[in-house]
Design a protein around this motif. Structure first.
Motif, short mmCIF file in Angstrom:
data_model
loop_
_atom_site.label_atom_id
_atom_site.label_comp_id
_atom_site.label_asym_id
_atom_site.label_seq_id
_atom_site.Cartn_x
_atom_site.Cartn_y
_atom_site.Cartn_z
N ARG A 75 40.60 -23.71 -24.65
CA ARG A 75 40.62 -24.96 -25.41
C ARG A 75 40.15 -26.13 -24.56
NH1 ARG A 75 45.64 -25.09 -29.48
NH2 ARG A 75 45.37 -27.30 -29.11
N ASP A 76 39.56 -27.15 -25.22
CA ASP A 76 39.05 -28.31 -24.47
C ASP A 76 40.07 -29.43 -24.42
OD1 ASP A 76 39.02 -29.17 -27.07
OD2 ASP A 76 36.86 -29.51 -27.17
N ASP A 77 41.26 -29.20 -24.97
CA ASP A 77 42.24 -30.28 -24.99
C ASP A 77 43.43 -29.99 -24.10
OD1 ASP A 77 43.11 -28.23 -26.53
OD2 ASP A 77 43.60 -29.42 -28.29
N ILE A 78 43.20 -29.18 -23.04
CA ILE A 78 44.28 -28.94 -22.08
C ILE A 78 44.65 -30.28 -21.47
CG2 ILE A 78 42.77 -28.46 -20.12
CD1 ILE A 78 45.45 -26.20 -20.13
N GLY A 79 45.92 -30.42 -21.15
CA GLY A 79 46.33 -31.73 -20.65
C GLY A 79 46.69 -32.63 -21.80
N GLN A 80 46.27 -32.26 -23.00
CA GLN A 80 46.76 -32.97 -24.17
C GLN A 80 47.82 -32.10 -24.83
OE1 GLN A 80 43.46 -34.23 -26.67
NE2 GLN A 80 42.20 -34.38 -24.85
N LYS A 81 47.36 -31.02 -25.42
CA LYS A 81 48.35 -30.16 -26.08
C LYS A 81 47.97 -28.69 -26.00
CE LYS A 81 51.08 -33.11 -28.68
NZ LYS A 81 51.36 -33.85 -29.89
N ILE A 82 48.99 -27.88 -25.94
CA ILE A 82 48.79 -26.45 -25.76
C ILE A 82 49.83 -25.72 -26.62
CG2 ILE A 82 49.49 -24.72 -24.09
CD1 ILE A 82 46.82 -25.25 -23.49
N LYS A 83 49.39 -24.65 -27.22
CA LYS A 83 50.35 -23.89 -28.02
C LYS A 83 51.29 -23.11 -27.11
CE LYS A 83 47.55 -21.53 -30.55
NZ LYS A 83 47.06 -20.53 -31.47
N SER A 84 52.55 -23.04 -27.50
CA SER A 84 53.46 -22.25 -26.68
C SER A 84 53.50 -20.79 -27.16
CB SER A 84 54.86 -22.85 -26.68
OG SER A 84 55.29 -23.02 -28.00
N ASP A 85 52.93 -20.52 -28.32
CA ASP A 85 52.98 -19.14 -28.79
C ASP A 85 51.59 -18.50 -28.71
OD1 ASP A 85 51.93 -20.74 -30.78
OD2 ASP A 85 52.59 -19.43 -32.40
N ILE A 86 51.13 -18.35 -27.47
CA ILE A 86 49.84 -17.70 -27.27
C ILE A 86 49.95 -16.23 -27.63
CG2 ILE A 86 48.04 -17.19 -25.59
CD1 ILE A 86 49.01 -19.53 -24.01
N GLN A 87 48.90 -15.73 -28.25
CA GLN A 87 48.89 -14.33 -28.68
C GLN A 87 47.99 -13.52 -27.75
OE1 GLN A 87 50.75 -13.65 -31.53
NE2 GLN A 87 51.31 -15.81 -31.40
N VAL A 88 48.01 -12.21 -27.95
CA VAL A 88 47.21 -11.36 -27.08
C VAL A 88 45.72 -11.43 -27.42
CG1 VAL A 88 49.01 -9.70 -26.60
CG2 VAL A 88 47.53 -9.35 -28.57
N ARG A 114 34.00 -23.13 -30.85
CA ARG A 114 33.33 -23.39 -29.57
C ARG A 114 34.07 -22.61 -28.47
NH1 ARG A 114 34.66 -24.33 -24.69
NH2 ARG A 114 36.34 -25.62 -25.44
N ALA A 115 35.41 -22.72 -28.48
CA ALA A 115 36.22 -22.03 -27.47
C ALA A 115 36.05 -20.51 -27.60
CB ALA A 115 37.69 -22.42 -27.63
N ALA A 116 36.02 -20.03 -28.84
CA ALA A 116 35.87 -18.58 -29.06
C ALA A 116 34.51 -18.10 -28.55
CB ALA A 116 36.02 -18.26 -30.55
N LEU A 117 33.47 -18.91 -28.76
CA LEU A 117 32.14 -18.51 -28.28
C LEU A 117 32.13 -18.41 -26.76
CD1 LEU A 117 29.84 -20.71 -30.60
CD2 LEU A 117 30.40 -18.28 -30.82
N ASP A 118 32.77 -19.39 -26.09
CA ASP A 118 32.85 -19.34 -24.62
C ASP A 118 33.61 -18.10 -24.16
OD1 ASP A 118 31.41 -21.59 -24.30
OD2 ASP A 118 33.05 -22.86 -23.56
N ALA A 119 34.73 -17.82 -24.84
CA ALA A 119 35.54 -16.67 -24.44
C ALA A 119 34.73 -15.39 -24.59
CB ALA A 119 36.81 -16.61 -25.29
N ILE A 120 34.01 -15.26 -25.70
CA ILE A 120 33.22 -14.04 -25.93
C ILE A 120 32.10 -13.93 -24.89
CG2 ILE A 120 31.61 -12.94 -27.54
CD1 ILE A 120 33.39 -14.05 -29.81
N MET A 121 31.44 -15.06 -24.60
CA MET A 121 30.33 -15.02 -23.64
C MET A 121 30.80 -14.58 -22.25
SD MET A 121 27.72 -15.63 -25.32
CE MET A 121 27.01 -16.49 -26.71
#
Lengths: 180, 312
Positions: A75-88, A114-121
Motif C-alpha cells: 500500500r502507498d499509505d503506510i504511515g497513514q493507515k494499515i489494516k490490522s487483519d492482513i490475510q495470506v 496499483r499495489a496488486a500490480l506491484d506485488a504481482i510484478m
C-alpha cells in the motif's frame, strides 16, 4: 458513524448472471483458457475469482489455477493507515508468461490495483494482467481501468459500495450505502 | 495495537498482541519464500541498529528484517563509535535520533540501560538483549518456532535447561511461554539459578535426566561464560553429567519432541558434538528454524510498530 443502506443494486441472481457474462468474455478475449491463471485480491476478490474459475471449469472442462493476494505490504499509505487483519498471500504457481485474471470486488481510486500490480510484478513477469471487478464506482485517482466490469455504479464520495458474498458474509448482494 | 510502542520486556505484550505478532510473522514467512524477498512496506523509514555488545544472528536478523521491508538501516557498533572518546550513552543516542531515525534496536551489556534510554527519548525501541535482563524478540521467535511445530501452545511441556542465572533469554522465555499456555520447568543446578527464581513460580529440577523423557520441548540455554566473573560451574565434565544433551539422552526423548537453543551453541557443553552433527537428531533440532523465524518475527514487529493501525 452510522451507516445507511440507500439502494440495493445487485441481488444474488444478478451477481450470478454478471459473473457468467464475465466468464464468457474472458474466454472470448483470451480465445480459451489455456494460458489463464486467477488471482483474487483479499478478501472478497477471492470468492469472486473462485466462482469465475468455476464457471470456466464448467464451460471448458479444465481446472483453473487460483491464487490469493493480500496487498497490505504494497500500500502507498503506510504511515497513514494499515489494516490490522492482513490475510495470506498464496500464489502456488509460476506466473511467468501467464495471462493473469486479477479479481477484486470494487474498483474505486485504483490504488489497491496499483499495489496488486506491484506485488504481482515482484513475483515474476506475466504475459498480461487483466482486471475483473464486480463493481466500478468511479473516482479514479490513477490511470487504471477494468477489463471486465460487472456493473458501473456512479457514486458520490460520501457514499460507498458494500459488497457481500455468501462465502464470507452468508449472502450475495451489492448495496450503495452512505455514512451519515 | 503496537504502533509507536517500545518492546523492552516480553511482558510489554499482552497475550493477544503476542498472537498478532505471530500471525503477522506467518505472512512475512511467505514473503521470505518468494523469489523477490522484499516488499516496499517500510520505504522511507530508517532503523538504527545500536549494538553495545557483540552479536551475529540478532544484528543480522534485524538488519535483514528491516531491509526486506525496504527500510533504511544504519548499523552502529559501540566499539567503533564516539563512546570510545567518552561520549555519554544519552548523547550518543540523541545524536542518532537527530539523524531522523524512526526506530532504535538496541543491545547493551547492562540490565536496565534500555529503560533508562527509553525514559529519555520518544522514538520506539526494540530490546535486542540487555545484560542478564530480557531478550523479548528471542522469546517471540522461539514461541513462533514451537507454534509452527506443534500448532498450539496449550498443554506443551517445556524444559529450559542450563545457565539460568546469566540468561536474558531464559527470563523472557519463561515469562512468555507460561503466559501463552505452556507448562514451563527449569533445569539448573543451584549455582546457575538466581536467588529470586521462586518468583517465576515454575518447578525447578537439577538434572536433565529428570525431564528428558516427558517434555515436548527441550530448550538449551547457552552457558554465558562472558557474564561469569568467576567460574560458576565446577567443570565441563560435571556439566556433561547433569545437563548436556548427548546422544543417549536424545534417544530417550519423547516422540515428536524438539530441541531449541538460542545460539551460538557451545559445542560439547550444552549440546554434544555428535548430536549437533549427527543424523541421529533427525528433525528434532530446530536451531536453523529459529534463525529463519527470527527474521519473520522481527519483520512483523517492525511492521506493527512503524505502521498506523486502521480500525478493523
Amino acid at each position: 458513524m452510522p451507516i445507511k443502506e440507500k439502494a440495493l443494486v445487485m441481488g444474488p441472481e444478478d451477481i450470478v448472471r454478471v459473473l457468467k457474462r464475465i466468464s464468457h468474455e474472458i474466454l472470448e478475449r483470451n480465445k480459451g483458457c489455456q494460458n489463464l491463471v486467477f488471482v483474487g485480491i483479499q478478501k472478497r476478490g477471492i470468492p469472486l475469482a473462485e466462482r469465475i474459475a468455476g464457471n470456466i471449469r464448467d464451460l471448458e472442462n479444465q481446472i483453473m489455477p487460483l491464487g490469493k493476494l493480500d496487498i497490505s505490504f504494497y500500500r502507498d499509505d503506510i504511515g497513514q493507515k494499515i489494516k490490522s487483519d492482513i490475510q495470506v498471500t498464496d500464489i502456488p504457481f509460476d506466473i511467468k508468461d501467464k495471462d493473469i485474471i486479477l479479481v477484486d470486488d470494487v474498483l474505486f481510486t485504483g490504488r489497491t490495483i496499483r499495489a496488486a500490480l506491484d506485488a504481482i510484478m515482484d513475483m515474476g513477469r506475466p504475459k498480461t494482467i487483466q482486471l475483473v471487478v464486480l463493481v466500478d464506482r468511479g473516482h479514479r485517482e490513477l490511470p487504471i481501468r477494468a477489463d471486465y466490469a460487472g456493473k458501473n455504479i456512479p457514486t458520490s464520495l460520501d457514499e460507498f459500495i458494500d459488497v457481500k458474498v455468501r462465502e464470507i458474509d452468508g449472502q450475495d448482494k451489492v448495496t450503495i450505502c452512505s455514512k451519515q | 495495537m503496537l504502533t509507536g510502542r517500545s518492546l523492552l520486556r516480553s511482558d510489554d505484550l499482552s497475550v493477544e498482541e503476542i498472537g498478532l505478532v505471530l500471525k503477522n510473522a506467518d505472512l512475512f514467512m511467505e514473503v521470505l519464500e518468494r523469489k523477490v524477498k522484499k516488499v516496499p512496506t517500510l520505504r522511507g523509514k530508517t532503523i538504527a541498529n545500536i549494538f553495545f555488545e557483540p552479536s551475529t544472528r540478532t544484528r543480522t536478523s534485524f538488519e535483514l528484517a528491516a531491509k526486506r521491508l525496504s527500510a533504511d538501516v544504519v548499523n552502529f557498533a559501540a566499539s567503533t563509535s564516539s563512546l570510545k572518546k567518552g561520549e555519554s550513552i544519552i548523547d550518543t543516542i540523541d545524536t542518532i535520533i537527530s539523524l531522523k531515525v524512526n526506530l532504535l534496536v538496541i543491545r547493551h551489556g547492562h540490565s536496565g540501560v534500555l529503560n533508562f534510554i527509553a525514559k529519555h527519548i520518544k522514538v520506539p525501541i526494540i530490546n535486542a538483549g540487555d545484560g542478564k535482563n530480557q531478550h523479548p524478540t528471542q522469546a517471540l521467535l522461539d514461541a513462533y518456532t514451537i507454534k509452527k511445530k506443534f500448532g498450539t501452545f496449550s498443554g506443551l511441556k517445556v524444559a529450559i535447561v542450563g545457565d539460568f542465572l546469566n540468561s536474558r533469554v531464559a527470563r523472557s522465555n519463561v515469562e512468555l511461554f507460561s503466559r501463552v499456555g505452556m507448562e514451563v520447568m527449569i533445569v539448573a543446578p543451584p549455582m546457575l539459578l538466581p536467588s529470586d527464581y521462586t518468583v517465576l513460580g515454575v518447578p525447578v529440577k537439577t538434572a536433565i535426566d529428570q525431564v528428558i523423557d516427558h517434555v515436548d520441548v527441550v530448550y538449551m540455554l547457552r552457558m554465558q561464560f562472558e557474564r561469569q566473573k568467576r567460574k560458576l560451574y565446577p567443570s565441563i565434565e560435571e556439566y556433561n553429567r547433569f545437563l548436556t544433551l548427548n546422544s543417549a539422552r536424545l534417544q530417550k526423548m519423547k516422540k515428536g519432541s524438539v530441541v531449541l537453543h538460542p545460539g551460538p551453541v557451545n559445542r560439547g557443553i550444552e549440546i554434544s558434538e555428535e548430536v549437533m552433527d549427527g543424523a541421529a537428531a533427525g528433525n528434532r533440532i530446530l536451531i536453523p528454524d529459529q534463525v529463519t523465524h527470527g527474521v519473520a518475527i522481527r519483520m512483523a514487529l517492525l511492521y506493527l510498530i512503524l505502521s498506523q493501525q486502521e480500525e478493523a
